[in-house]
Design an enzyme around this catalytic site. Structure first.
Site, PDB file in Angstrom:
ATOM      1  N   LYS A 242       0.819  -1.217   0.000  1.00  0.00           N
ATOM      2  CA  LYS A 242       0.000   0.000   0.000  1.00  0.00           C
ATOM      3  C   LYS A 242       0.852   1.266   0.000  1.00  0.00           C
ATOM      4  O   LYS A 242       0.335   2.368   0.163  1.00  0.00           O
ATOM      5  CB  LYS A 242      -0.940  -0.010   1.203  1.00  0.00           C
ATOM      6  CG  LYS A 242      -1.932  -1.164   1.149  1.00  0.00           C
ATOM      7  CD  LYS A 242      -2.782  -1.230   2.392  1.00  0.00           C
ATOM      8  CE  LYS A 242      -3.698  -2.432   2.335  1.00  0.00           C
ATOM      9  NZ  LYS A 242      -4.493  -2.558   3.564  1.00  0.00           N
ATOM     10  N   CYS A 243       2.139   1.103  -0.216  1.00  0.00           N
ATOM     11  CA  CYS A 243       3.077   2.229  -0.223  1.00  0.00           C
ATOM     12  C   CYS A 243       3.003   2.961  -1.562  1.00  0.00           C
ATOM     13  O   CYS A 243       2.765   2.350  -2.605  1.00  0.00           O
ATOM     14  CB  CYS A 243       4.495   1.699   0.015  1.00  0.00           C
ATOM     15  SG  CYS A 243       5.785   2.945  -0.053  1.00  0.00           S
ATOM     16  N   GLY A 244       3.240   4.244  -1.534  1.00  0.00           N
ATOM     17  CA  GLY A 244       3.272   5.031  -2.768  1.00  0.00           C
ATOM     18  C   GLY A 244       4.387   4.605  -3.716  1.00  0.00           C
ATOM     19  O   GLY A 244       4.343   4.915  -4.907  1.00  0.00           O
ATOM     20  N   LEU A 245       5.370   3.874  -3.213  1.00  0.00           N
ATOM     21  CA  LEU A 245       6.476   3.394  -4.052  1.00  0.00           C
ATOM     22  C   LEU A 245       6.238   1.972  -4.572  1.00  0.00           C
ATOM     23  O   LEU A 245       7.128   1.365  -5.148  1.00  0.00           O
ATOM     24  CB  LEU A 245       7.789   3.430  -3.249  1.00  0.00           C
ATOM     25  CG  LEU A 245       8.199   4.810  -2.739  1.00  0.00           C
ATOM     26  CD1 LEU A 245       9.414   4.704  -1.821  1.00  0.00           C
ATOM     27  CD2 LEU A 245       8.486   5.745  -3.898  1.00  0.00           C
ATOM     28  N   ARG A 246       5.019   1.468  -4.399  1.00  0.00           N
ATOM     29  CA  ARG A 246       4.719   0.078  -4.780  1.00  0.00           C
ATOM     30  C   ARG A 246       4.924  -0.212  -6.262  1.00  0.00           C
ATOM     31  O   ARG A 246       5.057  -1.365  -6.651  1.00  0.00           O
ATOM     32  CB  ARG A 246       3.318  -0.298  -4.330  1.00  0.00           C
ATOM     33  CG  ARG A 246       2.218   0.462  -5.042  1.00  0.00           C
ATOM     34  CD  ARG A 246       0.844   0.153  -4.441  1.00  0.00           C
ATOM     35  NE  ARG A 246      -0.155   1.049  -4.975  1.00  0.00           N
ATOM     36  CZ  ARG A 246      -0.507   2.201  -4.421  1.00  0.00           C
ATOM     37  NH1 ARG A 246       0.077   2.608  -3.326  1.00  0.00           N
ATOM     38  NH2 ARG A 246      -1.423   2.957  -4.980  1.00  0.00           N
TER      39      ARG A 246
END
Length: 159
Positions: free
Chosen positions: A34-38
């Site tokens: 769920k990270c913006g860097l996924r």
């Protein structure tokens, strides 16, 4: 102690020693679906597909320490496979910082320097380990897999 003495958990709770990867280069990553860097899952998977026959293994370690992961390692693994097409080995949820940090991340951070401190600042911090178990490089969360492709190739083609 060296990296091969460390045991890591699979999503099903079983543990195995990293000595299974002796002779291979490892790219160890703390992940979060769920990270913006996924979007880096795509680059990591492409790197794994391109270099696994040359001896690279990418090892994903989901962590909810930054509140961006599923409730269990099995759920994180399923999300990685179904949503991001990940085929490289994923592991159970681990902590990457603090007194309860998994021994792997304690080892990695105590043997490398990060920005300002050695602790993990965010998801997708990456560690490159050579075929002999030596930590070669540490990459920040913002370093995309494509940005350090030459580092991977250098490790894989060493004489």
């Amino acid at each position: 102690m060296n990296i091969y003495d460390i045991e890591v958990p699979k999503p099903n709770g079983e543990v195995y020693p990293l000595s299974e990867y002796k002779g291979k280069a490892m790219l160890i990553v703390n992940t979060a679906t769920k990270c913006g860097l996924r979007d880096q899952f795509d680059g990591l998977e492409k790197m794994y597909a391109e270099y696994k026959e040359q001896g690279l293994v990418v090892l994903g370690f989901p962590s909810n320490q930054f509140k961006q992961e599923e409730a269990t390692g099995a759920e994180a693994q399923e999300a990685c496979r179904m949503t991001y097409g990940v085929t490289f080995p994923m592991h159970d949820l681990v902590k990457v910082n603090g007194a309860d940090a998994h021994p792997l991340f304690t080892y990695l951070t105590s043997n490398t320097k990060g920005f300002l401190t050695s602790g993990i600042k965010w998801n997708f911090t990456k560690f490159l380990v050579d075929q002999d178990g030596n930590i070669v490089s540490r990459f920040s969360p913002k370093d995309t897999p494509e940005s350090f492709k030459k580092d991977i190739e250098k490790v894989l083609t060493r004489s």
